[in-house]
Design an enzyme around this catalytic site. Structure first.
Site, PDB file in Angstrom:
ATOM      1  CB  ALA A  69      -0.863  -0.023   1.249  1.00 45.09           C
ATOM      2  N   GLY A  92       0.426  -5.142   0.740  1.00 42.62           N
ATOM      3  CA  GLY A  92      -0.807  -5.203  -0.049  1.00 42.62           C
ATOM      4  C   GLY A  92      -0.593  -5.823  -1.413  1.00 42.62           C
ATOM      5  CD  GLU A 132      -2.539  -7.826   2.915  1.00 41.34           C
ATOM      6  OE1 GLU A 132      -2.194  -6.658   2.703  1.00 41.34           O
ATOM      7  OE2 GLU A 132      -3.205  -8.162   3.900  1.00 41.34           O
ATOM      8  CD  GLU A 161       1.672  -5.911   5.434  1.00 39.63           C
ATOM      9  OE1 GLU A 161       2.515  -6.778   5.672  1.00 39.63           O
ATOM     10  OE2 GLU A 161       0.903  -5.967   4.453  1.00 39.63           O
TER      11      GLU A 161
HETATM   12  N1  T1G Z   1       4.666   3.326  -0.345  1.00 45.73           N
HETATM   13  C1  T1G Z   1       5.112   4.490  -0.856  1.00 45.73           C
HETATM   14  N2  T1G Z   1       6.393   4.697  -1.278  1.00 45.73           N
HETATM   15  C2  T1G Z   1       7.223   3.664  -1.182  1.00 45.73           C
HETATM   16  C3  T1G Z   1       6.835   2.411  -0.652  1.00 45.73           C
HETATM   17  C4  T1G Z   1       5.492   2.265  -0.232  1.00 45.73           C
HETATM   18  N3  T1G Z   1       5.017   1.102   0.247  1.00 45.73           N
HETATM   19  N4  T1G Z   1       7.924   1.591  -0.680  1.00 45.73           N
HETATM   20  C5  T1G Z   1       8.930   2.311  -1.203  1.00 45.73           C
HETATM   21  N5  T1G Z   1       8.519   3.544  -1.508  1.00 45.73           N
HETATM   22  C6  T1G Z   1       9.331   4.610  -2.104  1.00 45.73           C
HETATM   23  C7  T1G Z   1      10.446   5.046  -1.172  1.00 45.73           C
HETATM   24  O1  T1G Z   1       9.958   6.006  -0.245  1.00 45.73           O
HETATM   25  C8  T1G Z   1      11.419   5.651  -2.179  1.00 45.73           C
HETATM   26  O2  T1G Z   1      10.861   6.884  -2.571  1.00 45.73           O
HETATM   27  C9  T1G Z   1      11.292   4.726  -3.375  1.00 45.73           C
HETATM   28  O3  T1G Z   1      10.002   4.078  -3.233  1.00 45.73           O
HETATM   29  C10 T1G Z   1      12.354   3.669  -3.435  1.00 45.73           C
HETATM   30  O4  T1G Z   1      12.321   3.018  -2.152  1.00 45.73           O
HETATM   31  C11 T1G Z   1      -2.535  -3.070   2.909  1.00 45.73           C
HETATM   32  C12 T1G Z   1      -1.107  -1.809   4.770  1.00 45.73           C
HETATM   33  C13 T1G Z   1      10.198  -1.815  -1.828  1.00 45.73           C
HETATM   34  C14 T1G Z   1      12.099  -3.035  -0.746  1.00 45.73           C
HETATM   35  O5  T1G Z   1       6.457  -1.882   3.834  1.00 45.73           O
HETATM   36  O6  T1G Z   1      10.679  -2.108   1.809  1.00 45.73           O
HETATM   37  O7  T1G Z   1       0.937  -2.782   2.207  1.00 45.73           O
HETATM   38  O8  T1G Z   1      12.652   8.360  -1.649  1.00 45.73           O
HETATM   39  O9  T1G Z   1      14.624   3.728  -1.475  1.00 45.73           O
HETATM   40  O10 T1G Z   1      15.971   0.258  -1.281  1.00 45.73           O
HETATM   41  O11 T1G Z   1      -1.719  -4.804   4.256  1.00 45.73           O
HETATM   42  O12 T1G Z   1      11.163   0.537  -0.410  1.00 45.73           O
HETATM   43  O13 T1G Z   1      12.704   7.657  -4.055  1.00 45.73           O
HETATM   44  O14 T1G Z   1      10.913   9.259  -3.237  1.00 45.73           O
HETATM   45  O15 T1G Z   1      13.380   1.911  -0.203  1.00 45.73           O
HETATM   46  O16 T1G Z   1      15.123  -0.496  -3.591  1.00 45.73           O
HETATM   47  C15 T1G Z   1       3.989  -2.650   2.947  1.00 45.73           C
HETATM   48  C16 T1G Z   1       8.266  -0.712   2.039  1.00 45.73           C
HETATM   49  C17 T1G Z   1       3.254  -1.350   3.046  1.00 45.73           C
HETATM   50  C18 T1G Z   1       7.453  -1.938   1.671  1.00 45.73           C
HETATM   51  C19 T1G Z   1      12.512  -1.047  -2.200  1.00 45.73           C
HETATM   52  N6  T1G Z   1       5.153  -2.497   2.113  1.00 45.73           N
HETATM   53  N7  T1G Z   1       9.284  -0.452   1.035  1.00 45.73           N
HETATM   54  O17 T1G Z   1      13.706  -0.746  -1.538  1.00 45.73           O
HETATM   55  O18 T1G Z   1      14.212   1.524  -2.568  1.00 45.73           O
HETATM   56  S1  T1G Z   1       1.880  -1.431   4.137  1.00 45.73           S
HETATM   57  C20 T1G Z   1       6.309  -2.085   2.644  1.00 45.73           C
HETATM   58  C21 T1G Z   1      10.438  -1.181   1.044  1.00 45.73           C
HETATM   59  C22 T1G Z   1       0.787  -2.455   3.355  1.00 45.73           C
HETATM   60  C23 T1G Z   1      -1.305  -3.765   3.369  1.00 45.73           C
HETATM   61  C24 T1G Z   1      -0.370  -2.900   4.149  1.00 45.73           C
HETATM   62  C25 T1G Z   1      11.466  -0.766   0.036  1.00 45.73           C
HETATM   63  C26 T1G Z   1      11.539  -1.678  -1.191  1.00 45.73           C
HETATM   64  P1  T1G Z   1      11.845   8.125  -2.914  1.00 45.73           P
HETATM   65  P2  T1G Z   1      13.696   2.572  -1.498  1.00 45.73           P
HETATM   66  P3  T1G Z   1      14.855   0.099  -2.280  1.00 45.73           P
END
Ligand code: T1G
Length: 695
Positions: free
Chosen positions: A63, A108, A111, A131
């Site tokens: 998400a 998400g 999911e 998450e």
């Molecule tokens: N939402 C928005 N922006 C995101 C994002 C996300 N989930 N993940 C990464 N970004 C942006 C990050 O801020 C950066 O932006 C760019 O992407 C590159 O990220 C419903 C509620 C995917 C492994 O927790 O673990 O789903 O700084 O520098 O090192 O149940 O990002 O360039 O503007 O980290 O290659 C669950 C979190 C969400 C994944 C990539 N998902 N992200 O790593 O690049 S909650 C997460 C990561 C959810 C559901 C629930 C990592 C990555 P900018 P980066 P990277």
């Protein structure tokens, strides 16, 4: 449809493609576009099945985290199209849909893929439900669908650790049905096969595989122990347990409630803050492109030098480690080999990987071996004269454009730049021990540092898997300066009436990974002792000074390495030492203090106030660029609980007026050096937060 999500007809297959850089996060517009395309797929008689795919670097990585700070959208708005609504649209589909996974399919994204009727993955792909790492739990059915697919125990492990699962394990767990080299065609074939079979089971209709309840309950209990105060893993474990016997829709409703409660809570706010803070700290404050780094040198093969060499070699760099004399070289070689042998023995490295890494590190007694290095990191003893001598010699031997760095933890890098031709290439790269394990890397920025060199250091940090924070020059930079400040408050508490284990326990129960006296015994009391002796000539004699640490060190008790420090160390266990209790009581008596019990809450609030006040001074002096950088240092380098977001975030949560009152109390009791910082007073007067300075 939107330009973020499109539907393409490929024969009888409807290909739904998400194109939402950088990671195809499920923003409100993407969710609405997905539902529209799923509906369009269902309505097109020419299409028998569907594939859900993504453009760019990865399938949906979750998400959109940036949306979580917004208020919950009103029902009926496009924002109200939740990830659950996307899953429900797939559940309602009269045609099979297969997800084509690659990159990091997370949260998400997984999911939504689990609500699809099949999943194909690329060999390098990974999946996960991370998450809990941002203080949440899977909020779109993950806690109910995953157990039905992989069983409750495997689901509990994945969901409460948030770990990434590689494609091979995803296949063996049954999360994917196939690992494909040509992803989209393979996914289309899988979708057609389901359409041909005429049946495509939905996970929500599957029973949860039976599990030994006692084993499951024991695993849930273990989650609580590991959580160390974080609530998301505990709530997530509870949600997974509902999959054992609650009807799917009932459990889904409970999961949504639990998700919203976490999302609105302080721990998720703190962890989302750290997620953003990590990335803000890593962003180069310049548009200058980084310089290429292919070969590196390390001077000094002790614990730090060998750890740094390993960290560089792990990232693919060729490293030459230089030591003085054959014995020292052999000792350095043994340190490097021992780490890789352990990783081979534990299965973290294959034979080939073990050999490749060892081949990347060469050893020499000649500094001339670094003549062509792109980067040299000095990691010798903390003595400015010795370091200046090394930098003079490096300046003469290395290329004029080679980057020269010191791993010093507090010495003035400008004094090293002074003795080098082209001083703009000199900086600090402060690793934390063990250097190949600890994530934090303080990048210390001297006055003359060239922007391109700073950009190169930040790019190197990302490449070697470190979390960088840029620090200006001061004694102790950001982390050690704050650590030595709040440690003094702990020493005052010792004299006032507490004992080392009580203070450690108070801070560990507050979420710190380890109390200050346990840390001191681990790191070695001789290090702090040497530092205090170094600073003695400049110490403010009017300031309260507690001699307890010196008394202990003077007895040759340096902690774990000598078997005794603040604690006795026997068979790997820490034991309270009555001799230390007596020594602490003597300190109180000599200061004329009648010892009183010190409540844990007072220790916790004063430690936080000391951290926040020193952090504010660090900001006033421009040593740190923003409050969240200070949070990143404390969380990744000093065991500060990530679910409190770091000291500046935690101070905001506590209320800066409350923090200022505690600082004033400490100043009244502890005297000079404890004055409230001007910045803290200004923020309180203007009713602002540290967060308002994060930009
Ligand atoms: N939402 C928005 N922006 C995101 C994002 C996300 N989930 N993940 C990464 N970004 C942006 C990050 O801020 C950066 O932006 C760019 O992407 C590159 O990220 C419903 C509620 C995917 C492994 O927790 O673990 O789903 O700084 O520098 O090192 O149940 O990002 O360039 O503007 O980290 O290659 C669950 C979190 C969400 C994944 C990539 N998902 N992200 O790593 O690049 S909650 C997460 C990561 C959810 C559901 C629930 C990592 C990555 P900018 P980066 P990277």
């Amino acid at each position: 449809m939107s330009d973020l999500v499109r539907l393409e007809a490929h024969g009888d297959v409807g290909l739904i493609v998400i194109d939402h850089p950088p990671v195809n996060a499920l923003s409100a517009a993407v969710r609405a576009g997905l539902v529209a395309c799923i509906d369009k797929l269902g309505a097109d008689p020419a299409l028998r099945c569907g594939v859900l795919a993504c453009d760019g670097r990865t399938f949906v990585a979750g998400a959109d985290i940036r949306e979580f700070n917004n208020p919950v959208p009103p029902a009926g708005s496009t924002q109200a199209v939740t990830t659950n609504a996307v899953c429900a649209a797939i559940d309602a589909s009269q045609k099979p849909i297969v997800a084509a996974l690659f990159g990091t399919t997370l949260g998400g994204g997984l999911e939504v893929a689990l609500s699809c009727h099949g999943r194909v993955i690329e060999a390098q792909g990974k999946v996960g439900l991370p998450e809990v790492k941002i203080g949440l739990l899977p909020g779109a059915g993950g806690t109910q669908r995953l157990p039905r697919l992989v069983g409750p125990l495997a689901a509990l492990d994945m969901i409460t650790t948030g770990r990434h699962v590689p494609a091979s394990e995803a296949l063996s767990l049954g999360i994917v049905g196939e690992i494909a080299t040509d992803l989209r065609p393979a996914a289309m074939s899988a979708a057609r096969a389901l359409a041909d079979a005429g049946t495509w089971p939905r996970l929500r209709d599957e029973p949860t595989p039976a599990v030994d309840r006692a084993a499951f309950d024991a695993a849930v209990t273990a989650v609580g122990k590991r959580a160390r105060g974080a609530i998301a893993p505990v709530r997530a474990a509870e949600a997974v347990s509902w999959s054992l016997d609650a009807p799917f829709d009932d459990a889904l409703a409970r999961e949504s409630e639990a998700f919203q409660a976490l999302r609105a809570g302080p721990q998720s706010r703190a962890l989302r803050h750290i997620f953003a803070a990590d990335r803000a700290a890593a962003k180069a404050p310049t548009d200058e492109p980084p310089l290429p780094i292919a070969t590196a040198g390390v001077i000094g093969g002790g614990t730090m030098g060998s750890g740094i060499a390993i960290s560089l070699a792990d990232s693919g760099l060729s490293v030459t480690l230089v030591e003085v004399g054959d014995d020292a070289v052999r000792a350095a070689e043994a340190r490097v080999r021992a780490v890789y042998d352990r990783q081979l023995a534990s299965g973290r490295l294959t034979e080939a990987g073990h050999a490749a890494r060892l081949a990347r590190v060469t050893f020499s007694t000649e500094m001339a071996a670094l003549a062509q290095a792109d980067l040299v990191i000095e990691a010798i003893i903390e003595n400015i004269d010795a370091k200046q001598d090394v930098f003079r010699r490096l300046s003469a031997i290395t290329r004029a454009d080679a980057i020269l760095a010191s791993n010093t933890s507090y010495l003035d890098i400008d004094l090293l730049a002074d003795v080098v031709v082209h001083p703009e290439r000199v900086l600090g790269l402060h690793f934390f021990s063990p250097a190949h394990v600890m994530k934090l890397l303080e990048i210390v920025r001297p006055a003359r540092l060239a922007p391109a060199v700073l950009a190169t250091a930040l790019a190197l940090a990302k490449r070697i898997g470190k979390q960088p924070v840029v620090s200006g020059i001061c004694d102790g930079f950001i982390g050690n300066r704050i650590f030595s400040t709040w440690r003094k408050q702990c020493d005052f508490a010792l004299e006032d009436g507490a004992l080392p284990h009580e203070i450690d326990r108070a801070l560990e129960s507050w979420g710190m990974a380890m109390g200050p006296y346990a840390v001191a015994d681990l790191a070695g009391l001789d290090i702090g002792w040497a530092q205090r002796k170094r600073l003695a000539p400049t110490r403010n004699l009017a300031a309260r000074y507690v001699p307890i640490a010196d008394w202990i060190a003077e007895q040759g008790r340096f902690g774990q390495k000598t078997g005794a420090g603040y604690y006795l160390h026997r068979d790997g266990k820490r034991e309270i030492d009555p001799a230390i209790t007596a020594l602490v009581e003597r300190a109180s008596a000599e200061r004329g203090i009648t010892r009183q019990p010190v409540p844990a809450e007072r220790i916790q609030s004063r430690v936080l106030a000391a951290m926040a006040n020193e952090g504010a001074r660090i900001l006033e002096e421009g040593v740190a660029a923003r409050p969240s950088d200070i949070d990143v240092v404390l969380v990744h380098g000093y065991g500060f609980p990530a679910w409190r977001g770091g000291p500046m975030q935690a101070a905001d949560e506590a209320g800066l007026d409350t923090v200022l009152a505690t600082v004033k109390e400490m100043h009244a009791q502890s005297g000079p050096g404890w004055e409230p910082s001007k910045l803290l007073e200004t923020l309180v007067a203007e009713k602002r937060s540290f967060a308002s300075l994060n930009g």
